[in-house]
Structures are given as structure tokens and as C-alpha cells.
Design an enzyme around this catalytic site. Structure first.
Site, PDB file in Angstrom:
ATOM      1  N   LYS A  63      -0.152 -10.015  10.790  1.00 35.82           N
ATOM      2  CA  LYS A  63      -1.318  -9.476  11.041  1.00 35.82           C
ATOM      3  C   LYS A  63      -2.532 -11.054  11.998  1.00 35.82           C
ATOM      4  O   LYS A  63      -3.324 -11.235  12.657  1.00 35.82           O
ATOM      5  CB  LYS A  63      -2.714  -9.379  10.125  1.00 35.82           C
ATOM      6  CG  LYS A  63      -2.241  -7.975   9.475  1.00 35.82           C
ATOM      7  CD  LYS A  63      -2.880  -6.561  10.203  1.00 35.82           C
ATOM      8  CE  LYS A  63      -2.642  -5.446  10.355  1.00 35.82           C
ATOM      9  NZ  LYS A  63      -3.126  -4.646  10.722  1.00 35.82           N
ATOM     10  N   SER A 109       4.421  -4.479   1.807  1.00 37.66           N
ATOM     11  CA  SER A 109       4.741  -3.775   2.565  1.00 37.66           C
ATOM     12  C   SER A 109       6.306  -3.786   3.303  1.00 37.66           C
ATOM     13  O   SER A 109       7.144  -3.843   3.873  1.00 37.66           O
ATOM     14  CB  SER A 109       3.995  -4.084   3.582  1.00 37.66           C
ATOM     15  OG  SER A 109       3.870  -5.002   3.915  1.00 37.66           O
TER      16      SER A 109
END
Length: 320
Positions: free
Chosen positions: A47, A281
């Protein structure tokens, strides 16, 4: 080696790509998994790229004014990236996050200078399992704060700087580092930014590359399935959103589902066999890649992202 950089923001991107041969041998899979170690970004997640992309785009367009406050909802990773970028570039940052996310994330954002607002989960929600409904509550609070503070909303689910960052950096890096040998790419979706950007970049280089969306079992809304388990443990994605903006015009060759337990176990195997200390994830992505190596993509080369660091989950049952 890179030259001396002006700030830590310049260290975002350019992460290593490694083969997971020890893991595939241990599990008896036929083929190759290439893992992009985006947990080695300064904020320990992919991110960071999206945060820099959104802020740079807003600065270039004049949408973000000098010294203006930035607000965004986050599961922790986007907020960490924004805390770093905003801190370096002189913007106060407010992160709005569900109390269902791990406490390490809030502590890290505060340490980086962010103001962190924690939002209660829906009645009956389980800590550590953030649903789409929980995220709606966070979104409402983020909108309220944005109005009250006259702030810039980073809006990772809609601002093009998100997916463009992966189109311009992550995708090309994958292709160049692999020598153009990638047959398939799988990605666990949150905002859908990394999936959309990487897929576009890879398919521009070879239409033969097949790209797969990964979702939690029981919360595969993008695949058009009924949502029966919105409270899965895979933080940072799998929000059971069927209408993600970045997927509307994107190319999807298939949809894969993994359970929370599969993601948890694969994350632990990654640490044990490959020395890669990732989060839920990352395990979901590798578990999905192994599904393909045991089926439609047997013997092929599949690229995945190691989205964030296992350090962000020490208070969860991931490493229990």
C-alpha cells in the site's frame, strides 16, 4: 546499489522477486511461484505504492492543497503508507480504522505521526474479522471527518493514483525481474488497485498472461457468489464488495477462493520454509497459486504479491 535517496519515500517500490521452490517442493506442486516481496517497502506493505500514487496524483492536479489535512479509511496498511508519505510531504494525516483490525497497525500509524480514529464494529462482529458492514461504518466516519476538517479524502477505492501506481511500477517490475516468464498472476483483492494495475501492465506485455482474482471462501462477491461468511480473518481485503470500481474495466481470467484457515496455514509455511514473514493475504495468494499449480496452471510460472508483514499480526491468532 541505489544512490543516496532524498527521503524514505524514494525507497518505495523496487522490491525483490524470489522463487518459492522450497515451499512448492515441500507441498509436491508442479511449477514455479514467484513472490514479490512488497512487505519490504518502508511501511511494510504494498500500500506504500498506492499511497504515494494517490498523493502525487492529487498534488499534480491541484486537488490537494499545501498543508491540507488528508483523511482515509484503512485496515492499517494504506494508513501506514499515507502516514509516511504525508509526513514527509507536510500534510497532517488522519487514519480511520475499524477496531476489528490488529492493534499493531494503529500503534505504527501513531508512531509515524498520524491521528488514528478507531471505529466500533457492528454488533456481533468478531475482533480480527472485519466485514464489509464494519467497513461501511468506517467509511461514514471518514466522510464526517473529511467534511468537518475541510480535508482531502485519499479514497483508495476510487482514486486512480492507486491502480496507476501498480501499473507504472509493480507490473513492470514483475515482468522485468522475471525475464518475461510469467504465465499467470493471482491477487487477493481489497480495493482491487494492485490487481487492476498489475494485470493491465502484464497483459500489455503479453496477452497470454492469465490473471485471477482471489477472495475468501464465503465472501466471494466479485465472483458473483452469495456471501455467507463476511467475517473471515484475512485482514485488508475480502470485503464482499461486488462493485469494485477498479475491476469494472479490468481483465479477469478466473476467480479463486481460499478459506481463512488455508491462508493462515500457508502464511506459517511461508515463514517456516522460505523465511518470508508475511501476513494473511500473502498466505491467501500463495494458497491460490498452489490451487492453480495443482490444476489449470500445472507446470507454469505464477506471480504473487507478499502484501504485508507478519509483524502487523502479532496480536492475532496467525502466530498463536
Amino acid at each position: 546499489m541505489r544512490a543516496v535517496m532524498d527521503s524514505v519515500v524514494d525507497a518505495i517500490g523496487g522490491t525483490p522477486l524470489v522463487r518459492l521452490d522450497r515451499l512448492t517442493r515441500h507441498l509436491g506442486a508442479s511449477g514455479t511461484i514467484l513472490a514479490k516481496l512488497d512487505y519490504l517497502n518502508p511501511g511494510f506493505s504494498k500500500k506504500d505504492r498506492a499511497a504515494l500514487g494517490i498523493i502525487a496524483e492529487a498534488e499534480a492536479s491541484g486537488t490537494l492543497k499545501p498543508g491540507q489535512t488528508v483523511v482515509e479509511l484503512t485496515s492499517g496498511n494504506m494508513g501506514t503508507g499515507l502516514a509516511i508519505v504525508c509526513g514527509i510531504r507536510g500534510y497532517p494525516f488522519i487514519a480511520v480504522m475499524s477496531k476489528g483490525n490488529s492493534e499493531e497497525r494503529a500503534r505504527m500509524m501513531r508512531a509515524l505521526g498520524a491521528e488514528v480514529v478507531l471505529v466500533d464494529q457492528l454488533p456481533g462482529s468478531v475482533p480480527g474479522q472485519v466485514s464489509g458492514g464494519d467497513l461501511d461504518l468506517v467509511d461514514k466516519e471518514a466522510k464526517r471527518i473529511t467534511r468537518e476538517r475541510g480535508a482531502f479524502r485519499a479514497d483508495q477505492f476510487h482514486r486512480d493514483g492507486n491502480w496507476l501506481s501498480h501499473y507504472r511500477t509493480t507490473g513492470p517490475e514483475l515482468w522485468e525481474q522475471s525475464g518475461g516468464t510469467i504465465d499467470a498472476f493471482v491477487d487477493f483483492i481489497g480495493s482491487g488497485g494492485s490487481y487492476a494495475g498489475v494485470t493491465k501492465a502484464l497483459k500489455e506485455r503479453s496477452q497470454a498472461v492469465r490473471c485471477y482474482v482471489v477472495e475468501p471462501a464465503g465472501a466471494a462477491a466479485a465472483a458473483g457468489e452469495a456471501v455467507t461468511r463476511p467475517d473471515h480473518p484475512i485482514q485488508g481485503g475480502g470485503y464482499a464488495m461486488a462493485d469494485l470500481a477498479f475491476l469494472k474495466d479490468g481483465s479477469v481470467d478466473g476467480y479463486l477462493q481460499v478459506t481463512g484457515e488455508e491462508a493462515r496455514e500457508m502464511t506459517r509455511l511461508l515463514a517456516r520454509h522460505e523465511g518470508i514473514f508475511g501476513g494473511f493475504s500473502a498466505g491467501a495468494n500463495v494458497a491460490a497459486a498452489l490451487q492453480l499449480l495443482r490444476g489449470a496452471e500445472a507446470g507454469k510460472t505464477i506471480a504473487v504479491l507478499i502484501c504485508d508483514s507478519g509483524l502487523k499480526y502479532l496480536s492475532t491468532d496467525l502466530w498463536g
